[in-house]
Design a protein around this motif. Structure first.
Motif, PDB file in Angstrom:
ATOM      1  N   HIS A  72      17.336  25.580  33.026  1.00  0.00           N
ATOM      2  CA  HIS A  72      17.787  24.235  33.391  1.00  0.00           C
ATOM      3  C   HIS A  72      16.925  23.664  34.513  1.00  0.00           C
ATOM      4  O   HIS A  72      16.905  24.202  35.627  1.00  0.00           O
TER       5      HIS A  72
ATOM      6  N   GLU B 200      14.991  22.970  29.945  1.00  0.00           N
ATOM      7  CA  GLU B 200      16.153  22.235  29.433  1.00  0.00           C
ATOM      8  C   GLU B 200      16.578  21.246  30.511  1.00  0.00           C
ATOM      9  O   GLU B 200      17.035  21.642  31.577  1.00  0.00           O
TER      10      GLU B 200
ATOM     11  N   HIS C 148      16.004  29.329  22.686  1.00  0.00           N
ATOM     12  CA  HIS C 148      16.835  28.733  23.749  1.00  0.00           C
ATOM     13  C   HIS C 148      17.465  29.852  24.580  1.00  0.00           C
ATOM     14  O   HIS C 148      18.454  30.460  24.161  1.00  0.00           O
TER      15      HIS C 148
ATOM     16  N   ASP D  46      21.052  30.092  23.244  1.00  0.00           N
ATOM     17  CA  ASP D  46      21.515  29.696  24.579  1.00  0.00           C
ATOM     18  C   ASP D  46      22.006  30.930  25.340  1.00  0.00           C
ATOM     19  O   ASP D  46      23.031  30.899  26.022  1.00  0.00           O
TER      20      ASP D  46
ATOM     21  N   HIS E 178      21.665  17.637  26.809  1.00  0.00           N
ATOM     22  CA  HIS E 178      20.550  18.442  27.299  1.00  0.00           C
ATOM     23  C   HIS E 178      19.352  18.208  26.389  1.00  0.00           C
ATOM     24  O   HIS E 178      19.495  18.201  25.162  1.00  0.00           O
TER      25      HIS E 178
ATOM     26  N   HIS F 103      21.813  21.315  21.265  1.00  0.00           N
ATOM     27  CA  HIS F 103      23.232  21.381  20.856  1.00  0.00           C
ATOM     28  C   HIS F 103      23.896  20.005  20.739  1.00  0.00           C
ATOM     29  O   HIS F 103      24.738  19.641  21.575  1.00  0.00           O
TER      30      HIS F 103
HETATM   31 FE    FE Z   1      22.402  23.311  27.273  1.00  0.00          FE
END
Ligand code: FE
Ligand code: AMP
Ligand code: ZN
Ligand code: FE
Length: 287
Positions: free
Chosen positions: A39, A64, A7, A247, A75, A190
């Protein structure tokens, strides 16, 4: 142990490293595979995959998707997506347009709050990629309006905050379907950002499994042992793939280190990727 990170973000969305820089860092910190999950865009994947091949590190093409959800944030990660699948590409264009419509309205709200910020300044710190809220936070920090990225979010940009502007999002079911359209696997990211307690997460995940969810992000920078355990149990109960990632956003989330999370709380074994790949092969080649 071979370690991975599934991620991460690049300048194609709101990370601060270009895809090539991210891959080089992954090599430097000793990772053997990297998921690139920007994203709502796959614009960083070509460069990431090419650099990965050149430097001998596996890059898992990902995304994502920001889905519509209350009370918190949902997400959905996609893995092994095919970036040029036409329906997928077209729907991503719609999501990116929603962002381009939203962003100037965030500038207007920040201006009304007394901050002198322009869309050009925000675009400049985004490094040519898609603009996200961390880019607004970065400009506020650079101009001394806040003393940290967190302060920019907590006081202004967070969902419901005075500079927050909503944007069009896909429903959870449509987000999963979009990823499947691109022949990828859909993984809930998450789970504790959903704004639900553990029983709430359990009920929601049961629903999402009915809508085709393939996996759960169990290992995450912000998970303590109890959160990790809750997610692991839930994945086992539904036969979901288990994934993990930091992330990583570069300087836009300075507390998070690639591959090792916050203060070294992550160590994600490569076996998870191999299990994910097996699940993906079964899903895209049902025989
Ligand atoms: Fe996220
Ligand atoms: P956007 O997609 O433009 O709405 O921005 C989402 C990004 O903002 C995510 O990558 C998060 O990492 C970041 N973000 C969202 N809420 C917060 C928060 N409260 N504190 C710090 N970062 C946040
Ligand atoms: Zn982000
Ligand atoms: Fe992310």
């Amino acid at each position: 142990m071979d370690r991975i990170d599934l991620h991460t973000h690049t300048t194609a969305s709101d990370g601060t490293l270009r895809p090539t820089e991210l891959i080089k860092l992954a090599l430097n910190v000793g990772l053997t595979a990297l998921g690139v999950t920007d994203h709502d865009t796959v614009d960083g994947l070509d460069e990431a995959l090419r650099t990965g091949r050149d430097l001998g590190i596996e890059v898992v093409p990902g995304i994502e998707i920001s889905a519509e959800f209350k009370p918190g944030t949902m997400h959905v990660l996609g893995y092994f997506v095919q970036p040029d699948e036409p329906v997928f590409a077209e729907k991503l264009r719609v999501l990116q347009e929603a962002r381009r419509t939203r962003n100037p309205r965030i500038v207007e709200k920040l201006n009304a709050l007394g901050f002198e910020i322009t869309m050009e300044e925000v675009a400049a710190v985004a490094g040519g990629g898609q603009v996200g809220r961390p880019n607004f936070a970065r400009v506020m920090l650079d101009k001394g309006y806040v003393t940290s990225m967190d302060e920019a979010f907590d006081r202004y940009l967070t969902k419901g905050g005075p500079a927050y502007v909503d944007k069009f999002r896909l429903s959870p079911a449509d987000s999963i379907e979009l990823i499947h359209q691109a022949r990828g696997l859909a993984v809930l990211a998450h789970p504790f950002t959903l704004g639900l307690d553990a029983p709430g997460i359990q009920a929601l995940v049961a629903d999402l499994v009915g809508q085709g969810l393939d996996g759960l992000e169990v290992y995450y920078s912000e998970h303590d042992e109890s959160k990790t355990r809750t997610c692991l149990d839930l994945a086992a109960r539904h036969g979901l793939a288990v994934t993990g990632g930091s992330d990583f956003h570069g300087d836009n989330k300075p507390e998070v280190a690639l591959g090792s999370g916050i203060e070294g709380n992550l160590a994600i074994p490569r076996e998870l990727l191999e299990a994910l790949r097996r699940k993906w092969r079964e899903a895209v080649n049902p025989s």
